[in-house]
Design a protein around this motif. Structure first.
Motif, PDB file in Angstrom:
ATOM      1  N   LYS A 163       0.816  -1.215   0.000  1.00  0.00           N
ATOM      2  CA  LYS A 163       0.000   0.000   0.000  1.00  0.00           C
ATOM      3  C   LYS A 163       0.848   1.262   0.000  1.00  0.00           C
ATOM      4  CE  LYS A 163      -3.921  -2.206   2.105  1.00  0.00           C
ATOM      5  NZ  LYS A 163      -3.911  -3.216   3.097  1.00  0.00           N
ATOM      6  N   SER A 164       2.054   1.173   0.537  1.00  0.00           N
ATOM      7  CA  SER A 164       2.902   2.366   0.584  1.00  0.00           C
ATOM      8  C   SER A 164       3.201   2.877  -0.816  1.00  0.00           C
ATOM      9  CB  SER A 164       4.213   2.066   1.314  1.00  0.00           C
ATOM     10  OG  SER A 164       4.956   1.083   0.605  1.00  0.00           O
ATOM     11  N   ARG A 165       3.223   1.989  -1.802  1.00  0.00           N
ATOM     12  CA  ARG A 165       3.508   2.429  -3.167  1.00  0.00           C
ATOM     13  C   ARG A 165       2.313   3.107  -3.825  1.00  0.00           C
ATOM     14  NH1 ARG A 165       8.378   0.364  -5.455  1.00  0.00           N
ATOM     15  NH2 ARG A 165       9.325  -1.126  -4.069  1.00  0.00           N
ATOM     16  N   VAL A 166       1.123   2.961  -3.239  1.00  0.00           N
ATOM     17  CA  VAL A 166      -0.047   3.640  -3.767  1.00  0.00           C
ATOM     18  C   VAL A 166       0.048   5.131  -3.464  1.00  0.00           C
ATOM     19  CG1 VAL A 166      -2.559   3.854  -3.617  1.00  0.00           C
ATOM     20  CG2 VAL A 166      -1.491   1.596  -3.593  1.00  0.00           C
ATOM     21  N   VAL A 167       0.576   5.481  -2.304  1.00  0.00           N
ATOM     22  CA  VAL A 167       0.636   6.880  -1.894  1.00  0.00           C
ATOM     23  C   VAL A 167       2.019   7.498  -2.055  1.00  0.00           C
ATOM     24  CG1 VAL A 167      -1.277   6.653  -0.282  1.00  0.00           C
ATOM     25  CG2 VAL A 167       1.041   6.231   0.517  1.00  0.00           C
ATOM     26  N   PHE A 168       3.011   6.686  -2.342  1.00  0.00           N
ATOM     27  CA  PHE A 168       4.365   7.197  -2.524  1.00  0.00           C
ATOM     28  C   PHE A 168       5.002   6.489  -3.711  1.00  0.00           C
ATOM     29  CE2 PHE A 168       8.938   6.644  -1.901  1.00  0.00           C
ATOM     30  CZ  PHE A 168       9.340   7.965  -1.835  1.00  0.00           C
ATOM     31  N   GLN A 169       5.687   7.261  -4.506  1.00  0.00           N
ATOM     32  CA  GLN A 169       6.337   6.700  -5.677  1.00  0.00           C
ATOM     33  C   GLN A 169       7.775   7.205  -5.714  1.00  0.00           C
ATOM     34  OE1 GLN A 169       3.941   7.009  -9.168  1.00  0.00           O
ATOM     35  NE2 GLN A 169       5.711   7.062 -10.503  1.00  0.00           N
ATOM     36  N   ALA A 170       8.719   6.283  -5.683  1.00  0.00           N
ATOM     37  CA  ALA A 170      10.132   6.653  -5.714  1.00  0.00           C
ATOM     38  C   ALA A 170      10.498   7.241  -7.074  1.00  0.00           C
ATOM     39  CB  ALA A 170      11.002   5.440  -5.417  1.00  0.00           C
ATOM     40  N   GLU A 171      11.546   8.020  -7.077  1.00  0.00           N
ATOM     41  CA  GLU A 171      12.035   8.601  -8.319  1.00  0.00           C
ATOM     42  C   GLU A 171      12.401   7.476  -9.302  1.00  0.00           C
ATOM     43  OE1 GLU A 171      15.665  11.505  -9.738  1.00  0.00           O
ATOM     44  OE2 GLU A 171      14.947  11.632  -7.670  1.00  0.00           O
ATOM     45  N   ASP A 172      12.093   7.660 -10.562  1.00  0.00           N
ATOM     46  CA  ASP A 172      12.348   6.697 -11.646  1.00  0.00           C
ATOM     47  C   ASP A 172      11.478   5.449 -11.565  1.00  0.00           C
ATOM     48  OD1 ASP A 172      14.309   8.324 -12.776  1.00  0.00           O
ATOM     49  OD2 ASP A 172      15.884   7.420 -11.539  1.00  0.00           O
ATOM     50  N   GLU A 173      10.466   5.461 -10.704  1.00  0.00           N
ATOM     51  CA  GLU A 173       9.535   4.336 -10.675  1.00  0.00           C
ATOM     52  C   GLU A 173       8.221   4.778 -11.304  1.00  0.00           C
ATOM     53  OE1 GLU A 173       9.045   2.475  -6.883  1.00  0.00           O
ATOM     54  OE2 GLU A 173      11.056   1.658  -6.927  1.00  0.00           O
ATOM     55  N   ARG A 174       7.429   3.789 -11.675  1.00  0.00           N
ATOM     56  CA  ARG A 174       6.134   4.055 -12.272  1.00  0.00           C
ATOM     57  C   ARG A 174       5.069   3.380 -11.422  1.00  0.00           C
ATOM     58  NH1 ARG A 174       4.851   1.927 -18.210  1.00  0.00           N
ATOM     59  NH2 ARG A 174       3.945   0.240 -17.017  1.00  0.00           N
ATOM     60  N   ASN A 175       3.889   3.957 -11.419  1.00  0.00           N
ATOM     61  CA  ASN A 175       2.792   3.412 -10.629  1.00  0.00           C
ATOM     62  C   ASN A 175       2.280   2.117 -11.249  1.00  0.00           C
ATOM     63  OD1 ASN A 175       0.646   3.240  -8.816  1.00  0.00           O
ATOM     64  ND2 ASN A 175       0.337   5.440  -8.831  1.00  0.00           N
ATOM     65  N   TYR A 176       1.187   1.597 -10.716  1.00  0.00           N
ATOM     66  CA  TYR A 176       0.611   0.343 -11.195  1.00  0.00           C
ATOM     67  C   TYR A 176       0.237   0.432 -12.670  1.00  0.00           C
ATOM     68  CZ  TYR A 176       0.467  -0.812  -6.315  1.00  0.00           C
ATOM     69  OH  TYR A 176       0.829  -1.060  -5.028  1.00  0.00           O
ATOM     70  N   HIS A 177       0.453  -0.646 -13.401  1.00  0.00           N
ATOM     71  CA  HIS A 177       0.179  -0.684 -14.832  1.00  0.00           C
ATOM     72  C   HIS A 177      -1.284  -0.356 -15.144  1.00  0.00           C
ATOM     73  CE1 HIS A 177       4.140  -2.149 -15.230  1.00  0.00           C
ATOM     74  NE2 HIS A 177       3.895  -3.440 -15.050  1.00  0.00           N
ATOM     75  N   ILE A 178      -2.206  -0.817 -14.299  1.00  0.00           N
ATOM     76  CA  ILE A 178      -3.627  -0.608 -14.569  1.00  0.00           C
ATOM     77  C   ILE A 178      -3.964   0.880 -14.630  1.00  0.00           C
ATOM     78  CG2 ILE A 178      -4.404  -0.699 -12.150  1.00  0.00           C
ATOM     79  CD1 ILE A 178      -6.235  -2.311 -15.128  1.00  0.00           C
ATOM     80  N   PHE A 179      -3.272   1.700 -13.856  1.00  0.00           N
ATOM     81  CA  PHE A 179      -3.506   3.136 -13.879  1.00  0.00           C
ATOM     82  C   PHE A 179      -3.268   3.693 -15.271  1.00  0.00           C
ATOM     83  CE2 PHE A 179      -1.755   7.442 -13.612  1.00  0.00           C
ATOM     84  CZ  PHE A 179      -2.842   8.098 -13.056  1.00  0.00           C
ATOM     85  N   TYR A 180      -2.178   3.275 -15.902  1.00  0.00           N
ATOM     86  CA  TYR A 180      -1.846   3.763 -17.234  1.00  0.00           C
ATOM     87  C   TYR A 180      -2.786   3.180 -18.285  1.00  0.00           C
ATOM     88  CZ  TYR A 180       2.158   5.451 -14.751  1.00  0.00           C
ATOM     89  OH  TYR A 180       2.948   6.088 -13.850  1.00  0.00           O
ATOM     90  N   GLN A 181      -3.228   1.952 -18.085  1.00  0.00           N
ATOM     91  CA  GLN A 181      -4.178   1.346 -19.021  1.00  0.00           C
ATOM     92  C   GLN A 181      -5.531   2.059 -18.949  1.00  0.00           C
ATOM     93  OE1 GLN A 181      -3.959  -2.712 -17.757  1.00  0.00           O
ATOM     94  NE2 GLN A 181      -2.094  -3.120 -18.919  1.00  0.00           N
ATOM     95  N   LEU A 182      -5.951   2.411 -17.741  1.00  0.00           N
ATOM     96  CA  LEU A 182      -7.204   3.147 -17.587  1.00  0.00           C
ATOM     97  C   LEU A 182      -7.093   4.540 -18.209  1.00  0.00           C
ATOM     98  CD1 LEU A 182      -8.231   2.121 -13.970  1.00  0.00           C
ATOM     99  CD2 LEU A 182      -9.461   1.583 -16.078  1.00  0.00           C
ATOM    100  N   CYS A 183      -5.980   5.205 -17.985  1.00  0.00           N
ATOM    101  CA  CYS A 183      -5.792   6.532 -18.573  1.00  0.00           C
ATOM    102  C   CYS A 183      -5.811   6.461 -20.102  1.00  0.00           C
ATOM    103  CB  CYS A 183      -4.471   7.155 -18.105  1.00  0.00           C
ATOM    104  SG  CYS A 183      -4.475   7.655 -16.381  1.00  0.00           S
ATOM    105  N   ALA A 184      -5.159   5.461 -20.660  1.00  0.00           N
ATOM    106  CA  ALA A 184      -5.091   5.321 -22.115  1.00  0.00           C
ATOM    107  C   ALA A 184      -6.453   4.997 -22.719  1.00  0.00           C
ATOM    108  CB  ALA A 184      -4.085   4.237 -22.485  1.00  0.00           C
ATOM    109  N   SER A 185      -7.328   4.352 -21.957  1.00  0.00           N
ATOM    110  CA  SER A 185      -8.633   3.961 -22.495  1.00  0.00           C
ATOM    111  C   SER A 185      -9.751   4.916 -22.101  1.00  0.00           C
ATOM    112  CB  SER A 185      -8.973   2.546 -22.041  1.00  0.00           C
ATOM    113  OG  SER A 185      -9.131   2.514 -20.640  1.00  0.00           O
ATOM    114  N   ALA A 186      -9.438   5.999 -21.420  1.00  0.00           N
ATOM    115  CA  ALA A 186     -10.465   6.905 -20.911  1.00  0.00           C
ATOM    116  C   ALA A 186     -11.318   7.524 -22.009  1.00  0.00           C
ATOM    117  CB  ALA A 186      -9.833   8.003 -20.066  1.00  0.00           C
TER     118      ALA A 186
END
Length: 184
Positions: free
Chosen positions: A143-166
């Protein structure tokens, strides 16, 4: 218990073929070189001998090959249990993997497709020790990665898939539009 250190190579090695499975089947631990098939054989043998549940814990760092090791263990069980051709249980259990990876995997600095959760795979055997079913559960979502994202990391793949299909018409049916803000 038994500990096996496995290394995830950069290329496929011919040490997981069908003939290697049969070479380890029926052998005692320590009679052959350390291998995931030796660990799987020991668990399988103890399950049959003691009629008790067995566990294989596959642990390691990001990109270490944990999922691949679990696949090889399942392939071993399906082959020695005589159910590999009948049920193709390995394929069935792991068929949900792309969906699970979209929801629970992210890009990290060490791995482009790093799982953010653990998997618990439970394989059911009948009285003849043939695989009759399996299920996979996830646990310990980071869960810590949901609210914090380290430099050079990317969030969950589903987030980008949802954005691309919006912008697709099907997206409106999901009822998620009010949760996504897309500036034009």
């Amino acid at each position: 218990g038994i500990v096996l250190v496995a290394i995830n190579p950069y290329e496929q090695l011919p040490i997981y073929e069908q003939d290697v499975i049969y070479a380890y089947s029926g052998q005692n631990m320590g009679d052959m070189d350390p291998h995931i098939f030796a660990v799987a054989e020991e668990a399988y043998k103890q399950m049959a001998r003691d009629e008790k549940n067995q566990s294989i814990i596959v642990s390691g760092e990001s990109g270490a090959g944990k999922t691949v090791s679990a696949k090889y263990a399942m392939r071993f069980f399906a082959t020695v249990g005589g159910s590999a051709s009948e049920t193709n249980i390995e394929a069935k259990v792991l068929a949900s993997s792309p969906i699970m990876e979209a929801i629970g995997n992210a890009k990290t600095t060490r791995n482009d497709n790093s799982s953010r959760f653990g998997k618990y795979i439970q394989i059911g055997f009948d009285k003849r020790y043939h695989i009759i079913g399996a299920n996979m559960r996830t646990y310990l979502l980071e869960k810590s990665r949901v609210v914090f994202q380290a430099e050079d990391e990317r969030n969950y793949h589903i987030f980008y898939q949802l954005c691309a299909s919006a912008s697709l018409p099907e997206f409106k049916d999901l009822g998620l539009s009010k949760y996504f803000y897309f500036p034009v």
